[in-house]
Write a protein that holds these residues in place. Structure first.
Motif, PDB file in Angstrom:
ATOM      1  N   CYS A 130      48.861  62.160  43.486  1.00 23.70           N
ATOM      2  CA  CYS A 130      47.798  62.429  44.455  1.00 23.70           C
ATOM      3  C   CYS A 130      46.492  62.535  43.688  1.00 23.70           C
ATOM      4  N   ILE A 131      45.594  61.587  43.924  1.00 22.20           N
ATOM      5  CA  ILE A 131      44.346  61.603  43.149  1.00 22.20           C
ATOM      6  C   ILE A 131      43.418  62.714  43.620  1.00 22.20           C
ATOM      7  N   TYR A 132      43.651  63.213  44.835  1.00 21.41           N
ATOM      8  CA  TYR A 132      42.755  64.256  45.343  1.00 21.41           C
ATOM      9  C   TYR A 132      43.075  65.601  44.718  1.00 21.41           C
ATOM     10  N   ASP A 133      44.395  65.858  44.541  1.00 23.71           N
ATOM     11  CA  ASP A 133      44.801  67.125  43.932  1.00 23.71           C
ATOM     12  C   ASP A 133      45.055  66.965  42.441  1.00 23.71           C
ATOM     13  N   ASN A 134      44.925  65.727  41.941  1.00 23.83           N
ATOM     14  CA  ASN A 134      45.195  65.448  40.535  1.00 23.83           C
ATOM     15  C   ASN A 134      46.574  65.955  40.131  1.00 23.83           C
ATOM     16  N   ASP A 148      50.616  68.470  50.069  1.00 25.01           N
ATOM     17  CA  ASP A 148      49.608  69.534  50.073  1.00 25.01           C
ATOM     18  C   ASP A 148      48.400  69.178  50.908  1.00 25.01           C
ATOM     19  N   CYS A 149      47.854  67.959  50.681  1.00 24.37           N
ATOM     20  CA  CYS A 149      46.593  67.661  51.380  1.00 24.37           C
ATOM     21  C   CYS A 149      46.757  66.597  52.460  1.00 24.37           C
ATOM     22  N   GLY A 150      47.951  65.979  52.523  1.00 17.07           N
ATOM     23  CA  GLY A 150      48.210  65.028  53.598  1.00 17.07           C
ATOM     24  C   GLY A 150      47.613  63.651  53.375  1.00 17.07           C
ATOM     25  N   ARG A 151      46.999  63.424  52.212  1.00 16.83           N
ATOM     26  CA  ARG A 151      46.390  62.112  51.981  1.00 16.83           C
ATOM     27  C   ARG A 151      47.363  61.208  51.208  1.00 16.83           C
ATOM     28  N   PRO A 152      47.144  59.856  51.255  1.00 18.44           N
ATOM     29  CA  PRO A 152      48.125  58.947  50.652  1.00 18.44           C
ATOM     30  C   PRO A 152      48.261  59.159  49.143  1.00 18.44           C
ATOM     31  N   THR A 153      49.500  59.015  48.645  1.00 18.15           N
ATOM     32  CA  THR A 153      49.712  59.089  47.194  1.00 18.15           C
ATOM     33  C   THR A 153      49.655  57.668  46.627  1.00 18.15           C
ATOM     34  N   GLU A 154      49.508  57.570  45.319  1.00 21.12           N
ATOM     35  CA  GLU A 154      49.494  56.260  44.666  1.00 21.12           C
ATOM     36  C   GLU A 154      50.634  56.228  43.659  1.00 21.12           C
ATOM     37  N   THR A 155      51.247  55.022  43.456  1.00 19.29           N
ATOM     38  CA  THR A 155      52.336  54.911  42.476  1.00 19.29           C
ATOM     39  C   THR A 155      51.738  54.682  41.093  1.00 19.29           C
ATOM     40  N   VAL A 156      52.171  55.479  40.157  1.00 17.68           N
ATOM     41  CA  VAL A 156      51.603  55.393  38.811  1.00 17.68           C
ATOM     42  C   VAL A 156      52.748  55.361  37.793  1.00 17.68           C
ATOM     43  N   THR A 157      52.685  54.430  36.839  1.00 16.22           N
ATOM     44  CA  THR A 157      53.635  54.430  35.717  1.00 16.22           C
ATOM     45  C   THR A 157      52.816  54.474  34.455  1.00 16.22           C
ATOM     46  N   GLU A 158      53.172  55.371  33.576  1.00 17.12           N
ATOM     47  CA  GLU A 158      52.416  55.397  32.330  1.00 17.12           C
ATOM     48  C   GLU A 158      53.158  56.106  31.218  1.00 17.12           C
TER      49      GLU A 158
END
Ligand code: ME8
Length: 663
Positions: A130-134, A148-158
């Motif tokens: 979640c980029i909004y909640d980091n 937590d904030c209801g906004r879309p999550t992003e898929t991240v691989t690193e």
């Protein structure tokens, strides 16, 4: 040798800089400032830290949107946050920015300690972020929203460095057990303990997908995870690696909202344990201010901004409302209606009215000097007893973070004093010796009560308390007054009162709400900026003729440009000050064809009464606009004189007809 003061260190969260502060942030910060002032008044050597969390994807994106480099963007935001805290009377001792070099060094040092102590390893992570909640969202699938904030999550691989959080499950549970007061309030503690008992996964504390962050030395492009970065700010603000020299670490108190309790009570103590550093004494997680039953957030468009409220009602009114309205720890609803109602009842009619009544009576009857009390009657003693009892009670309430109850106790004493004056009627007493003595006792009692009340209210209402303190002839700053020495009966007769002033002018509720909302609207939806003027802008609502020639020759304009400006002779009909806007006067001006309402930024130089009947020059074809929420339909022309740009109204030596056009 003065006794060495005990140190006390408290912090607000380190706020994100991708947006501006709203009432929620204001709440936490005002709470901390209140505690800071209270502890100071009890003799502690206090340091309070606040600051700005300046790294992360959100800031990267916000800077891009603003079309400026990240460093410029965060510098601007940090100064906005600082400015607002100043306007709210928040006297933080340390303002830490996570881009400060001292902070960067502390983060890198802490990571080195983790490594040396064997608590980091390299691994890979794929997950929803979640980029909004980091924060990575455990157990979420692609396409899921953040719980937590209801906004879309992003898929991240690193590739990440992982922190062995799992190793701290037992040490954390032991720590909570040994330090039962570490997490407050109790209900939150249970949530955290249950979470930790459920098992802890290792935590990735570096990122390679992010550019705007603190570099991991020798491991670029790794930068540190923003939460590891931001939490460390509490330590970097008081010396970082050299914290022992300053002597404020460990923190006595971290005040946070319940949204970030896990970061503060699980990750943060685990980080400190891994680095073998002392742990904070307490984390207090308060509830949320809700708007229409939902948590405020800019993306939902339901934020309440602090500045319009401060402009309209003053900073103390906002501070008072925030602390009085909700029980610290619980959620509470924010409403302008409740705010203005409390302002009028508790501040204007309550404290303000008691102070102005008392001052007026002492001025009238005792030439503005605190009278020497005469013989006492039981009702005087009863009030004294109530005020004396309130002192201990209020100190205890503040200590327990029961701000609403502390204020309730103070205001019940104010209410009792009001009733006392109404019952005793000092204004109805005559001039016989006995009546004078009675008046002296009553008015001394009221003045003493106000002294006690403002000393107790000072942590919450510092601006008002200082005014009343001076008004009643008290020496020294109330901020350094020792609350533990406060006793009924210390008011010395003979002190000369200061100049009377209205502490809280009553406001019309509907009008006040409309003005606050209109100012908030202007702040949330700013008009596109006009091209920068060549010289300093004139005072609001006035057109100024520059006092000195401009440094560069301005471009010449044709007569057709000049003729676009329609200026006419106007005559001022009414003039009044605007509550909450020190510089503005609200005028009604007859311009021949109609009477216009115009706001002019001349209140500091012209008394409203002196303007009535005066002929002025008005720009009449200017688009109407709102100044501090008040409609202004036209501009009054004035010269701008001296370095401060003092406005001097343009006028005529000969008599001129109202409505005549200037050419
Ligand atoms: O979380 N009601 O920053 P943030 C009450 N940078 N308090 C509220 C609130 C509301 N509606 N909204 C916000 C971050 N708050 C991180 C912190 S700390 C090392 C890093 C307050 O700008 C409350 O204190 O999102 C909450 O915890 C904080 O603002 C979140 O601020």
């Amino acid at each position: 040798m003065p006794e060495k003061k005990e140190k006390y260190y408290l912090t607000t969260p380190i706020y994100y800089t991708n947006g501006l502060p709203h009432i929620g942030h204001t709440y936490t910060t005002v709470v901390c400032d209140t505690i800071r002032r209270f502890k100071r008044m009890r003799g502690y050597d206090v340091v309070m830290t606040t600051g700005t969390d300046e790294h992360g994807v959100n800031v990267e994106r916000a800077a891009k949107k603003a079309g400026i480099p990240e460093s410029e963007f965060v510098a601007k935001m940090a100064s906005e946050w600082r400015a607002l805290w100043d306007e709210l009377g928040v006297a933080a001792d340390e303002f830490v920015r996570t881009t400060d070099i001292q902070h960067v060094r502390t983060v890198q040092w802490l990571f080195r300690l983790f490594r040396e102590n064997g608590y980091v390893y390299k691994g890979h992570y794929t997950g929803q972020y979640c980029i909004y909640d980091n924060a990575f969202v455990n157990d979420a699938k692609p396409g899921d929203n953040c719980p937590d904030c209801g906004r879309p999550t992003e898929t991240v691989t690193e590739e990440n460095y992982f922190f062995k959080l799992s190793a701290f499950q037992k040490p954390l549970l032991d720590f909570y057990k040994k330090n039962p007061d570490f997490i407050q309030p109790e209900t939150r503690k249970n949530e955290v303990v249950t979470f930790v008992e459920g098992g802890l996964k290792d935590l990735s504390i570096t990122r390679t997908t992010l550019r705007w962050g603190i570099p991991v030395p020798g491991e670029e492009p790794h930068v540190f995870y923003v939460w590891f970065d931001a939490l460390t700010a509490y330590l970097s603000a008081v010396g970082g690696p050299d914290y022992e020299k300053r002597g404020y670490w460990p923190a006595d108190l971290h005040v946070v909202g319940k949204d970030i309790i896990r970061f503060h009570t699980v990750y943060w103590p685990a980080f400190l344990m891994a680095a073998v550093l002392p742990l904070p004494m307490q984390v207090w997680a308060h509830g949320w201010f809700l708007m229409d039953a939902a948590k405020m957030s800019k993306s939902k468009g339901n934020v309440v901004l602090p500045r319009p409220i401060v402009n309209m009602l003053g900073m103390d009114a906002l501070r008072y409302f925030l602390l009085r309205e909700v029980v610290f720890g619980q959620d509470g609803n924010f409403s302008y209606d409740a705010l203005v109602t409390r302002y009028n009842s508790d501040l204007a009619n309550g404290l303000g009215n008691l102070a102005s009544r008392t001052v007026a009576l002492i001025e009238k009857n005792f030439a503005g000097k605190i009278p020497k009390p005469g013989p006492r009657q039981p009702q005087d003693d009863a009030l004294a007893k109530e005020a004396q009892a309130a002192i201990g009670e209020v100190l205890e309430r503040y200590d327990k973070m029961e701000f609403a109850r502390a204020l309730e106790t103070i205001w019940s004493v104010i209410g009792a004093a009001d009733k006392y004056l109404t019952a005793e009627q000092p204004w109805a007493l005559g001039s016989s010796e006995a009546d004078q003595a009675r008046k002296a006792t009553i008015l001394w009692t009221a003045a003493e009560l106000l002294r006690v009340v403002v000393a107790l209210a000072n942590p919450v209402l510092p601006a008002t308390a200082a005014k009343v303190w001076i008004l009643f002839g008290q020496a020294g700053s109330l901020d350094s007054f020792e609350l533990d020495g406060l006793r009924w009966g210390q008011l010395a007769p003979g002190a000369q009162l200061g100049k009377a002033q209205t502490l809280f002018p009553r406001v019309d509720k509907a009008e006040a709400i409309e003005r606050i909302e209109s100012m908030a609207n202007e702040e949330l939806n700013p008009k596109p900026a006009a091209p920068a003027p060549a010289a300093a802008p004139p005072a609001a609502g006035t057109v100024a003729a520059a006092s000195a020639p401009a440094a560069t020759t301005p471009e010449k304009i044709g007569i057709e440009d000049f003729s676009k400006v329609e200026m006419r002779v106007g005559q001022v009909k009414t003039a009044e000050r605007i509550v909450g806007a020190d510089k503005l006067l609200k005028l009604t001006v007859d311009i021949g064809t109609e009477v216009r309402q115009i706001c002019a930024g001349i209140a500091q130089f012209y008394e409203p009464e002196s303007l009535i009947g005066r002929k002025v020059v008005v720009v009449v074809n200017l688009a109407p606009r709102k100044l501090r929420g008040v409609e202004s339909n036209g501009m009054i022309v004035a010269a701008s004189v001296g370095p401060d740009g003092r406005p001097v109204l343009a006028g005529f030596l000969e008599d001129v007809e109202v409505g005549a056009r200037l050419k």
